[in-house]
Design an enzyme around this catalytic site. Structure first.
Site, PDB file in Angstrom:
ATOM      1  N   LYS A   8       0.822  -1.217   0.000  1.00  0.00           N
ATOM      2  CA  LYS A   8       0.000   0.000   0.000  1.00  0.00           C
ATOM      3  C   LYS A   8       0.852   1.262   0.000  1.00  0.00           C
ATOM      4  O   LYS A   8       2.036   1.253   0.312  1.00  0.00           O
ATOM      5  CB  LYS A   8      -0.992  -0.040   1.165  1.00  0.00           C
ATOM      6  CG  LYS A   8      -2.157  -0.998   0.850  1.00  0.00           C
ATOM      7  CD  LYS A   8      -3.272  -0.966   1.840  1.00  0.00           C
ATOM      8  CE  LYS A   8      -4.391  -1.906   1.363  1.00  0.00           C
ATOM      9  NZ  LYS A   8      -5.375  -2.196   2.400  1.00  0.00           N
ATOM     10  N   ARG A  14      -3.292 -10.163   4.657  1.00  0.00           N
ATOM     11  CA  ARG A  14      -3.758 -10.255   3.263  1.00  0.00           C
ATOM     12  C   ARG A  14      -2.648  -9.678   2.391  1.00  0.00           C
ATOM     13  O   ARG A  14      -2.390  -8.484   2.455  1.00  0.00           O
ATOM     14  CB  ARG A  14      -5.054  -9.456   3.132  1.00  0.00           C
ATOM     15  CG  ARG A  14      -5.679  -9.471   1.758  1.00  0.00           C
ATOM     16  CD  ARG A  14      -6.953  -8.611   1.740  1.00  0.00           C
ATOM     17  NE  ARG A  14      -7.558  -8.579   0.423  1.00  0.00           N
ATOM     18  CZ  ARG A  14      -7.118  -7.807  -0.572  1.00  0.00           C
ATOM     19  NH1 ARG A  14      -6.108  -6.994  -0.385  1.00  0.00           N
ATOM     20  NH2 ARG A  14      -7.704  -7.843  -1.757  1.00  0.00           N
TER      21      ARG A  14
HETATM   22  N1  PMM Z   1      -7.441  -3.943   0.985  1.00  0.00           N
HETATM   23  C1  PMM Z   1      -7.786  -4.006  -0.304  1.00  0.00           C
HETATM   24  C2  PMM Z   1      -8.805  -4.871  -0.743  1.00  0.00           C
HETATM   25  N2  PMM Z   1      -9.455  -5.667   0.129  1.00  0.00           N
HETATM   26  N3  PMM Z   1      -9.764  -6.448   2.335  1.00  0.00           N
HETATM   27  C3  PMM Z   1      -9.469  -6.382   3.631  1.00  0.00           C
HETATM   28  N4  PMM Z   1     -10.124  -7.170   4.512  1.00  0.00           N
HETATM   29  N5  PMM Z   1      -8.490  -5.543   4.104  1.00  0.00           N
HETATM   30  C4  PMM Z   1      -7.784  -4.718   3.287  1.00  0.00           C
HETATM   31  O1  PMM Z   1      -6.935  -3.962   3.781  1.00  0.00           O
HETATM   32  C5  PMM Z   1      -8.094  -4.742   1.891  1.00  0.00           C
HETATM   33  C6  PMM Z   1      -9.117  -5.633   1.451  1.00  0.00           C
HETATM   34  C7  PMM Z   1      -7.093  -3.122  -1.302  1.00  0.00           C
HETATM   35  O2  PMM Z   1      -5.878  -3.657  -1.697  1.00  0.00           O
HETATM   36  P1  PMM Z   1      -5.636  -4.437  -3.114  1.00  0.00           P
HETATM   37  O3  PMM Z   1      -6.057  -3.495  -4.214  1.00  0.00           O
HETATM   38  O4  PMM Z   1      -4.205  -4.775  -3.122  1.00  0.00           O
HETATM   39  O5  PMM Z   1      -6.496  -5.673  -3.121  1.00  0.00           O
END
Ligand code: PMM
Length: 263
Positions: A204, A243
């Site tokens: 991020k 994640r």
């Molecule tokens: N961040 C993203 C998408 N889904 N779900 C949870 N539970 N927590 C997060 O911090 C989160 C998420 C955005 O990141 P990406 O674009 O790399 O998927």
């Protein structure tokens, strides 16, 4: 938890996994690298992203989910839509991961309660087109904790088993870098809510800004080592799940944290 975004526009891996075979192969590779589950999403949440309708989201994620399930992969569905959550769980997904914590779709909490699956409720203040204007806090940790406690109560009121509830501080969602670091620093206050905590720091912007040189943020491709460091620290602090995109590095980091805690 390995990240699998089947989107044209996710900030980290958008456009990479639109082909079903490539997406399934990538999911399998993450399992091979040590992921316990693969989080499949069909809507980007990057700042400024446009909403995706449930039909479009379903057409992106379902073939990938089915392909992964056929190969025995444990799948979670990353969605804000109740209809997508229902279809994914009916196909065999075992966790609903909702970045809006039930705020985006009024049908979500009752749908999850009826499905009886574990539910990840993330801290969220608004959709991607507005979230950068929603990062005003007097005391970010207290406000995130109390807003998460409200979402927890809403989930329980809708009939979700409290033992099936996972909470997530929502790093980067209506949060500036200093807010993310404050939430990580005071991780015990998130744990004190009494639920497993999921951390999504992977690649991020706040990591890019931390590693900036000459005012230029580190590119996404150079953020995995910092992600692994967050994984080690979060795991040692008591996180239930991270994640991440680079599963192998985080797997090693989790092992370090476990050995450290045993030591
Ligand atoms: N961040 C993203 C998408 N889904 N779900 C949870 N539970 N927590 C997060 O911090 C989160 C998420 C955005 O990141 P990406 O674009 O790399 O998927």
């Amino acid at each position: 938890m390995g990240v699998l975004n089947v989107t044209p526009d996710s900030f980290s891996d958008g456009g990479h996994w639109l082909d079903v075979h490539l997406a399934v192969a990538h999911g399998l590779a993450m399992v091979e690298a040590g992921a316990d589950l693969v989080d499949v999403g069909g809507e980007s949440t990057r700042p400024g992203a446009q909403r995706v309708a449930p039909d479009e989201e379903l057409s992106r994620v379902m073939p990938v989910i089915e392909g992964l399930l056929e190969r025995g992969v444990v799948v979670s569905i990353d969605t804000m839509w109740a209809a997508t959550a229902r279809a994914a769980v009916e196909a065999g997904a075992v966790i609903v991961n909702d970045v809006s914590g039930g705020l985006a779709d009024p049908a979500m909490l009752e749908t999850v309660a009826r499905l009886g699956t574990p539910y990840v409720a993330m801290h969220w203040r608004g959709h991607s087109d507005t979230m950068q204007e929603l990062s005003d806090y007097d005391d970010v940790v207290s406000e995130v904790v109390s807003e998460l406690a409200e979402r927890r109560q809403a989930a329980i009121d809708a009939g979700i088993d409290p033992r099936a509830l996972v909470l997530d501080p929502g790093l980067g969602f209506a949060k500036e870098p200093s807010h993310n670091w404050a939430l990580l620093r005071q991780f015990d206050r998130l744990l004190a809510l009494g639920h497993p905590v999921l951390v999504g720091a992977s690649r991020k912007r706040f990591l890019g800004e931390l590693l900036a040189e000459g005012g230029v943020p580190r590119a996404m491709s150079g953020r995995d080592v910092a992600t692994d460091a967050v994984t080690a620290l979060a795991a040692a602090a008591g996180a239930w799940c991270v994640r991440v995109h680079d599963v192998a590095g985080s797997r090693d980091a989790v092992r370090v944290a476990a050995a450290w805690l045993r030591g």
